[in-house]
Design a protein around this motif. Structure first.
Motif, PDB file in Angstrom:
ATOM      1  N   CYS A  49       0.848  -1.200   0.000  1.00 29.06           N
ATOM      2  CA  CYS A  49       0.000   0.000   0.000  1.00 29.06           C
ATOM      3  C   CYS A  49       0.882   1.249   0.000  1.00 29.06           C
ATOM      4  O   CYS A  49       1.852   1.338   0.766  1.00 29.06           O
ATOM      5  CB  CYS A  49      -0.881  -0.020   1.239  1.00 29.06           C
ATOM      6  SG  CYS A  49      -1.942   1.435   1.369  1.00 29.06           S
ATOM      7  N   HIS A  51       0.355   4.049   1.202  1.00 29.84           N
ATOM      8  CA  HIS A  51       0.269   4.858   2.425  1.00 29.84           C
ATOM      9  C   HIS A  51       1.382   4.480   3.404  1.00 29.84           C
ATOM     10  O   HIS A  51       2.301   5.251   3.626  1.00 29.84           O
ATOM     11  CB  HIS A  51      -1.119   4.687   3.078  1.00 29.84           C
ATOM     12  CG  HIS A  51      -1.231   5.375   4.403  1.00 29.84           C
ATOM     13  ND1 HIS A  51      -1.860   4.806   5.473  1.00 29.84           N
ATOM     14  CD2 HIS A  51      -0.763   6.579   4.842  1.00 29.84           C
ATOM     15  CE1 HIS A  51      -1.789   5.633   6.518  1.00 29.84           C
ATOM     16  NE2 HIS A  51      -1.127   6.717   6.149  1.00 29.84           N
ATOM     17  N   CYS A  68      -7.314  -1.765   1.303  1.00 32.83           N
ATOM     18  CA  CYS A  68      -6.263  -1.996   2.291  1.00 32.83           C
ATOM     19  C   CYS A  68      -6.922  -2.027   3.664  1.00 32.83           C
ATOM     20  O   CYS A  68      -7.645  -1.091   4.038  1.00 32.83           O
ATOM     21  CB  CYS A  68      -5.210  -0.892   2.224  1.00 32.83           C
ATOM     22  SG  CYS A  68      -3.963  -1.048   3.527  1.00 32.83           S
ATOM     23  N   HIS A  71      -5.669   1.079   6.933  1.00 36.65           N
ATOM     24  CA  HIS A  71      -6.356   2.351   7.191  1.00 36.65           C
ATOM     25  C   HIS A  71      -7.456   2.643   6.163  1.00 36.65           C
ATOM     26  O   HIS A  71      -8.000   3.732   6.154  1.00 36.65           O
ATOM     27  CB  HIS A  71      -5.356   3.510   7.217  1.00 36.65           C
ATOM     28  CG  HIS A  71      -4.158   3.245   8.068  1.00 36.65           C
ATOM     29  ND1 HIS A  71      -2.932   2.904   7.537  1.00 36.65           N
ATOM     30  CD2 HIS A  71      -4.006   3.231   9.412  1.00 36.65           C
ATOM     31  CE1 HIS A  71      -2.055   2.713   8.520  1.00 36.65           C
ATOM     32  NE2 HIS A  71      -2.681   2.898   9.668  1.00 36.65           N
TER      33      HIS A  71
HETATM   34 FE1  FES Z   1      -2.827   1.051   3.594  1.00 33.36          FE
HETATM   35 FE2  FES Z   1      -2.559   2.799   5.489  1.00 33.36          FE
HETATM   36  S1  FES Z   1      -1.195   1.241   4.961  1.00 33.36           S
HETATM   37  S2  FES Z   1      -4.189   2.611   4.072  1.00 33.36           S
END
Ligand code: FES
Length: 341
Positions: A49, A51, A68, A71
């Protein structure tokens, strides 16, 4: 060093269904998630991901998106972010996607430039879902470099020794004393040979001629066809490929060597014995446990071999013997393709 512009076997198709439609794989050092959307569409993308680098393979399929589950970011099949909690407009990010197809009951993934993903480069295999040609299948992993597994498959003289109580009696053939004809093709090395006057497994009094041929294709796809015929068939065929002659028993194999990393390798294999009658095929099925055991014997030896290689100086020489011709040709072919990239 890995070949990239090639179709790798990621898994058996049934593995994805058994995993609930989301599968995590590492191929040639890259983390990949393979998933099916709600309409059955097959997708592969980077398992990371953007993020906080959580694996998307721990995510959840929601319609045609993958969420994901750390979060909550969602992605479509193009790998593009579609939504993120608290944001009215999703961030302009995407994960890499990979061409992926299901063919011959394997999931194939293209690791190179997606524009070059030509499905005609996928080598033909038997497939494991034909009820008339049943095969047993499995996947294992080796703590070894993929080239050692390639070497093993390109030199089957080891059957007489490493598989002295499993494959050797199951085939009734003399593998170490019968050199194959070896031929280089565009993307594969082909091996073929006759074993004449071999034993018919289960009936040592009966002699048969055994045809064995296989191709080992880049980046590590092994497709074998073997057949047993009445003794004298090899001579009648001038020791060429038997065409149009009904065999007593056939044996079919499809195996794939897929590098996970420089030190780990995945091995997806299937094997089957097909008799000339359903009753014979059912009887042969009882021998399959013995044949399946041979794959573990290979892994034990190759992992032990790798441990010795790890302790061996790079300048320590090995021997080059007639048995090494096939492995040598395959290594040269892989080097050529890798260099061309
Ligand atoms: Fe995937 Fe935060 S690691 S949304």
């Amino acid at each position: 060093m890995f070949l990239r512009e090639s179709w790798y076997v990621a898994a058996w198709g049934v593995d994805l269904a058994e995993a609930g439609g989301i599968l995590a794989k590492t191929i040639a050092g890259e983390p990949i998630v393979i998933w099916r959307d709600a309409d059955g569409g097959l997708h592969a993308m980077e398992d990371r991901c953007p993020h906080r680098h959580a694996p998307l393979s721990r995510g959840r399929v929601e319609g045609n998106r993958l969420r994901c589950m750390y979060h909550g970011m969602t992605f479509n099949a193009d790998g593009r972010c579609q939504s993120m909690p608290l944001l009215d407009t999703p961030p302009n990010v995407a994960v890499r996607t990979y061409p992926v197809v299901e063919k011959y009951d394997w999931l194939w993934i293209w690791m190179g430039d997606a524009c070059k993903a030509d499905q005609s480069l996928i080598p033909a295999a038997h497939g494991i879902s034909n009820p008339g040609r049943p095969m047993r299948h499995n996947s294992i992993e080796y703590e070894a470099h993929y080239q050692l597994v390639h070497d093993n498959l390109c030199d089957l003289s080891h059957v007489d020794f490493l598989h002295a109580t499993t494959l050797q009696p199951a085939t009734g053939a003399n593998w170490s004393e019968t050199a194959p004809r070896i031929q280089s093709k565009d993307r594969a090395v082909r091996f073929e040979r006759w074993f004449e006057e071999a034993q018919l497994p289960g009936d040592p009094t009966q002699r048969v001629d055994v045809w064995n041929s296989y191709e080992f294709a880049v980046p590590g796809i092994f497709i074998m066809y073997g057949a047993r015929f009445p003794a004298g068939t090899a001579r009648a065929c001038n020791r060429k490929e038997p065409v149009g002659i009904a065999p007593i028993v056939e044996n079919i194999e499809q195996q794939a060597v897929t590098p996970i990393s420089a030190t780990h390798t995945a091995y997806h294999y299937a094997t089957g014995l097909v008799g000339s009658t359903d009753e014979m095929t059912a009887r042969l099925a009882q021998r399959m446990d013995v044949i399946m055991a041979a794959f573990v014997e290979d892994r034990d030896m190759i992992e032990a071999q790798q441990r010795i290689w790890n302790l061996t100086p790079a300048n320590k020489k090995t021997l080059f013997l007639p048995q090494d011709k096939g492995p040598f040709m395959m290594r040269r072919m892989m080097e050529k393709f890798i260099a061309s990239e």
